[in-house]
Design a protein around this motif. Structure first.
Motif, PDB file in Angstrom:
ATOM      1  N   GLN A 271       0.698  -1.120  -0.071  1.00  0.00           N
ATOM      2  CA  GLN A 271       0.061  -0.147  -0.049  1.00  0.00           C
ATOM      3  C   GLN A 271       0.850   1.178   0.000  1.00  0.00           C
ATOM      4  O   GLN A 271       0.603   2.454  -0.449  1.00  0.00           O
ATOM      5  CB  GLN A 271      -0.745   0.027   1.159  1.00  0.00           C
ATOM      6  CG  GLN A 271      -1.977   1.018   1.233  1.00  0.00           C
ATOM      7  CD  GLN A 271      -2.683   1.040   2.374  1.00  0.00           C
ATOM      8  OE1 GLN A 271      -2.579   0.552   3.473  1.00  0.00           O
ATOM      9  NE2 GLN A 271      -3.992   1.644   2.358  1.00  0.00           N
ATOM     10  N   SER A 272       2.024   1.308   0.577  1.00  0.00           N
ATOM     11  CA  SER A 272       2.943   2.415   0.861  1.00  0.00           C
ATOM     12  C   SER A 272       3.848   2.404  -0.485  1.00  0.00           C
ATOM     13  O   SER A 272       4.609   3.487  -0.700  1.00  0.00           O
ATOM     14  CB  SER A 272       3.717   2.503   2.069  1.00  0.00           C
ATOM     15  OG  SER A 272       4.714   1.160   1.881  1.00  0.00           O
ATOM     16  N   GLY A 273       3.706   1.551  -1.480  1.00  0.00           N
ATOM     17  CA  GLY A 273       4.396   1.647  -2.819  1.00  0.00           C
ATOM     18  C   GLY A 273       5.660   0.980  -2.872  1.00  0.00           C
ATOM     19  O   GLY A 273       6.572   0.910  -3.590  1.00  0.00           O
ATOM     20  N   ALA A 274       6.021  -0.081  -1.709  1.00  0.00           N
ATOM     21  CA  ALA A 274       7.260  -0.653  -1.799  1.00  0.00           C
ATOM     22  C   ALA A 274       7.029  -1.949  -2.421  1.00  0.00           C
ATOM     23  O   ALA A 274       6.000  -2.565  -2.796  1.00  0.00           O
ATOM     24  CB  ALA A 274       7.533  -1.263  -0.472  1.00  0.00           C
ATOM     25  N   SER A 275       8.165  -2.238  -3.682  1.00  0.00           N
ATOM     26  CA  SER A 275       8.099  -3.344  -4.462  1.00  0.00           C
ATOM     27  C   SER A 275       8.045  -4.640  -3.626  1.00  0.00           C
ATOM     28  O   SER A 275       8.950  -4.722  -2.862  1.00  0.00           O
ATOM     29  CB  SER A 275       9.256  -3.187  -5.566  1.00  0.00           C
ATOM     30  OG  SER A 275       9.263  -4.223  -6.497  1.00  0.00           O
ATOM     31  N   LEU A 276       7.542  -5.542  -4.057  1.00  0.00           N
ATOM     32  CA  LEU A 276       7.557  -6.777  -3.581  1.00  0.00           C
ATOM     33  C   LEU A 276       8.271  -7.900  -4.238  1.00  0.00           C
ATOM     34  O   LEU A 276       8.512  -8.852  -3.837  1.00  0.00           O
ATOM     35  CB  LEU A 276       6.129  -7.410  -3.076  1.00  0.00           C
ATOM     36  CG  LEU A 276       5.639  -6.505  -2.006  1.00  0.00           C
ATOM     37  CD1 LEU A 276       4.032  -7.037  -1.850  1.00  0.00           C
ATOM     38  CD2 LEU A 276       6.340  -6.667  -0.627  1.00  0.00           C
ATOM     39  N   GLY A 277       8.074  -7.754  -5.733  1.00  0.00           N
ATOM     40  CA  GLY A 277       8.690  -8.418  -6.521  1.00  0.00           C
ATOM     41  C   GLY A 277       8.207  -8.255  -7.843  1.00  0.00           C
ATOM     42  O   GLY A 277       7.086  -7.464  -8.155  1.00  0.00           O
ATOM     43  N   SER A 278       8.672  -8.917  -9.029  1.00  0.00           N
ATOM     44  CA  SER A 278       7.966  -8.957 -10.286  1.00  0.00           C
ATOM     45  C   SER A 278       8.238 -10.000 -11.221  1.00  0.00           C
ATOM     46  O   SER A 278       9.080 -11.022 -10.947  1.00  0.00           O
ATOM     47  CB  SER A 278       8.669  -7.745 -11.107  1.00  0.00           C
ATOM     48  OG  SER A 278      10.203  -8.087 -11.292  1.00  0.00           O
ATOM     49  N   GLY A 279       7.411 -10.440 -12.318  1.00  0.00           N
ATOM     50  CA  GLY A 279       7.623 -11.309 -13.109  1.00  0.00           C
ATOM     51  C   GLY A 279       7.446 -10.883 -14.581  1.00  0.00           C
ATOM     52  O   GLY A 279       6.905  -9.700 -14.932  1.00  0.00           O
ATOM     53  N   ASN A 280       8.208 -11.575 -15.355  1.00  0.00           N
ATOM     54  CA  ASN A 280       8.235 -11.182 -16.781  1.00  0.00           C
ATOM     55  C   ASN A 280       7.557 -12.139 -17.639  1.00  0.00           C
ATOM     56  O   ASN A 280       7.743 -13.629 -17.017  1.00  0.00           O
ATOM     57  CB  ASN A 280       9.415 -10.934 -17.395  1.00  0.00           C
ATOM     58  CG  ASN A 280      10.224  -9.585 -16.696  1.00  0.00           C
ATOM     59  OD1 ASN A 280       9.395  -8.475 -16.663  1.00  0.00           O
ATOM     60  ND2 ASN A 280      11.442  -9.767 -16.180  1.00  0.00           N
ATOM     61  N   GLY A 281       6.868 -12.046 -18.698  1.00  0.00           N
ATOM     62  CA  GLY A 281       6.251 -13.110 -19.392  1.00  0.00           C
ATOM     63  C   GLY A 281       5.621 -12.435 -20.625  1.00  0.00           C
ATOM     64  O   GLY A 281       6.212 -11.206 -21.046  1.00  0.00           O
ATOM     65  N   TYR A 282       4.777 -13.194 -21.338  1.00  0.00           N
ATOM     66  CA  TYR A 282       4.317 -12.803 -22.561  1.00  0.00           C
ATOM     67  C   TYR A 282       2.991 -13.271 -22.687  1.00  0.00           C
ATOM     68  O   TYR A 282       2.593 -14.360 -22.744  1.00  0.00           O
ATOM     69  CB  TYR A 282       5.058 -13.003 -23.788  1.00  0.00           C
ATOM     70  CG  TYR A 282       4.711 -12.500 -25.154  1.00  0.00           C
ATOM     71  CD1 TYR A 282       4.785 -11.183 -25.486  1.00  0.00           C
ATOM     72  CD2 TYR A 282       3.771 -13.290 -25.862  1.00  0.00           C
ATOM     73  CE1 TYR A 282       4.540 -10.797 -26.919  1.00  0.00           C
ATOM     74  CE2 TYR A 282       3.429 -13.087 -27.290  1.00  0.00           C
ATOM     75  CZ  TYR A 282       3.622 -11.480 -27.677  1.00  0.00           C
ATOM     76  OH  TYR A 282       3.182 -11.182 -28.793  1.00  0.00           O
ATOM     77  N   ILE A 283       1.863 -12.642 -22.548  1.00  0.00           N
ATOM     78  CA  ILE A 283       0.636 -12.984 -22.776  1.00  0.00           C
ATOM     79  C   ILE A 283      -0.260 -12.111 -23.837  1.00  0.00           C
ATOM     80  O   ILE A 283      -0.178 -10.988 -23.483  1.00  0.00           O
ATOM     81  CB  ILE A 283      -0.350 -12.989 -21.465  1.00  0.00           C
ATOM     82  CG1 ILE A 283       0.210 -13.696 -20.382  1.00  0.00           C
ATOM     83  CG2 ILE A 283      -1.842 -13.213 -21.759  1.00  0.00           C
ATOM     84  CD1 ILE A 283      -0.125 -13.598 -19.171  1.00  0.00           C
ATOM     85  N   GLU A 284      -0.765 -12.427 -24.865  1.00  0.00           N
ATOM     86  CA  GLU A 284      -1.545 -11.772 -26.091  1.00  0.00           C
ATOM     87  C   GLU A 284      -2.717 -11.488 -25.321  1.00  0.00           C
ATOM     88  O   GLU A 284      -3.624 -12.484 -25.082  1.00  0.00           O
ATOM     89  CB  GLU A 284      -1.644 -12.512 -27.118  1.00  0.00           C
ATOM     90  CG  GLU A 284      -2.096 -11.780 -28.082  1.00  0.00           C
ATOM     91  CD  GLU A 284      -2.009 -12.540 -29.651  1.00  0.00           C
ATOM     92  OE1 GLU A 284      -2.635 -12.161 -30.263  1.00  0.00           O
ATOM     93  OE2 GLU A 284      -1.059 -13.394 -29.758  1.00  0.00           O
ATOM     94  N   LYS A 285      -3.429 -10.324 -25.353  1.00  0.00           N
ATOM     95  CA  LYS A 285      -4.622  -9.757 -24.520  1.00  0.00           C
ATOM     96  C   LYS A 285      -5.173  -9.004 -25.820  1.00  0.00           C
ATOM     97  O   LYS A 285      -5.073  -8.416 -26.386  1.00  0.00           O
ATOM     98  CB  LYS A 285      -4.216  -9.005 -23.340  1.00  0.00           C
ATOM     99  CG  LYS A 285      -5.556  -8.392 -23.057  1.00  0.00           C
ATOM    100  CD  LYS A 285      -5.232  -7.282 -21.861  1.00  0.00           C
ATOM    101  CE  LYS A 285      -6.475  -6.728 -21.375  1.00  0.00           C
ATOM    102  NZ  LYS A 285      -7.168  -6.003 -22.250  1.00  0.00           N
ATOM    103  N   GLY A 286      -6.508  -9.678 -25.896  1.00  0.00           N
ATOM    104  CA  GLY A 286      -7.477  -9.248 -26.941  1.00  0.00           C
ATOM    105  C   GLY A 286      -8.213  -8.283 -25.998  1.00  0.00           C
ATOM    106  O   GLY A 286      -7.853  -7.630 -25.252  1.00  0.00           O
ATOM    107  N   ASP A 287      -9.527  -7.795 -26.909  1.00  0.00           N
ATOM    108  CA  ASP A 287     -10.377  -6.943 -26.417  1.00  0.00           C
ATOM    109  C   ASP A 287     -11.137  -7.255 -25.132  1.00  0.00           C
ATOM    110  O   ASP A 287     -12.378  -6.460 -24.794  1.00  0.00           O
ATOM    111  CB  ASP A 287     -11.039  -5.946 -27.205  1.00  0.00           C
ATOM    112  CG  ASP A 287     -11.889  -6.748 -28.188  1.00  0.00           C
ATOM    113  OD1 ASP A 287     -11.938  -8.000 -27.776  1.00  0.00           O
ATOM    114  OD2 ASP A 287     -12.428  -6.197 -29.172  1.00  0.00           O
ATOM    115  N   ASP A 288     -11.354  -8.660 -25.037  1.00  0.00           N
ATOM    116  CA  ASP A 288     -12.211  -8.966 -23.754  1.00  0.00           C
ATOM    117  C   ASP A 288     -11.337  -8.718 -22.341  1.00  0.00           C
ATOM    118  O   ASP A 288     -10.045  -8.691 -22.258  1.00  0.00           O
ATOM    119  CB  ASP A 288     -12.368 -10.576 -23.846  1.00  0.00           C
ATOM    120  CG  ASP A 288     -13.227 -10.723 -24.927  1.00  0.00           C
ATOM    121  OD1 ASP A 288     -14.100  -9.826 -25.529  1.00  0.00           O
ATOM    122  OD2 ASP A 288     -13.112 -11.934 -25.638  1.00  0.00           O
ATOM    123  N   GLY A 289     -11.918  -8.420 -21.406  1.00  0.00           N
ATOM    124  CA  GLY A 289     -11.354  -8.397 -20.008  1.00  0.00           C
ATOM    125  C   GLY A 289     -10.478  -9.817 -19.520  1.00  0.00           C
ATOM    126  O   GLY A 289     -10.810 -10.699 -19.946  1.00  0.00           O
TER     127      GLY A 289
END
Length: 111
Positions: free
Chosen positions: A72-90
């Protein structure tokens, strides 16, 4: 020197997992090079893991490239990289995390 072995009980492990699951507040999800902030929609705790779910809106269309969790205070907890193709559906994206607690011997185990 003798070694003392400590085995955590299931309550201790589950309490630790519950606390880990409560730390994250939102994610910055990068779609086609642009970061968008999404709150955690739900957190589900199961046997040995927990998942954070994010509801990604129908716009923008593009490729989901990175997810970074924050407190909530903006501290980063970690990240992940990848590749997902996203269309116009949620989309609903989940980050599944395991918390493992184990004891390891140290050089000052008797201290």
């Amino acid at each position: 020197m003798d070694e003392f072995k400590f085995i955590p009980n299931e309550y201790y492990i589950e309490e630790g997992r519950r606390r880990f699951a409560s730390i994250a507040d939102y994610a910055i999800i990068t779609i086609d090079g642009e970061g968008y902030e999404y709150p955690i929609a739900a957190t589900v705790e199961r046997d040995g893991f927990f998942k954070h779910y994010f509801e990604v809106e129908d716009e923008p269309v593009g490729n989901i490239e990175r997810i970074e969790l924050f407190t909530q205070s903006g501290a980063s907890l970690g990240s992940g990289n990848g590749y997902i193709e996203k269309g116009d559906d949620g989309w609903q994206i989940a980050i599944k995390l395991f918390v493992v607690l184990k004891e390891e011997a140290s050089e000052d185990a008797g201290a």
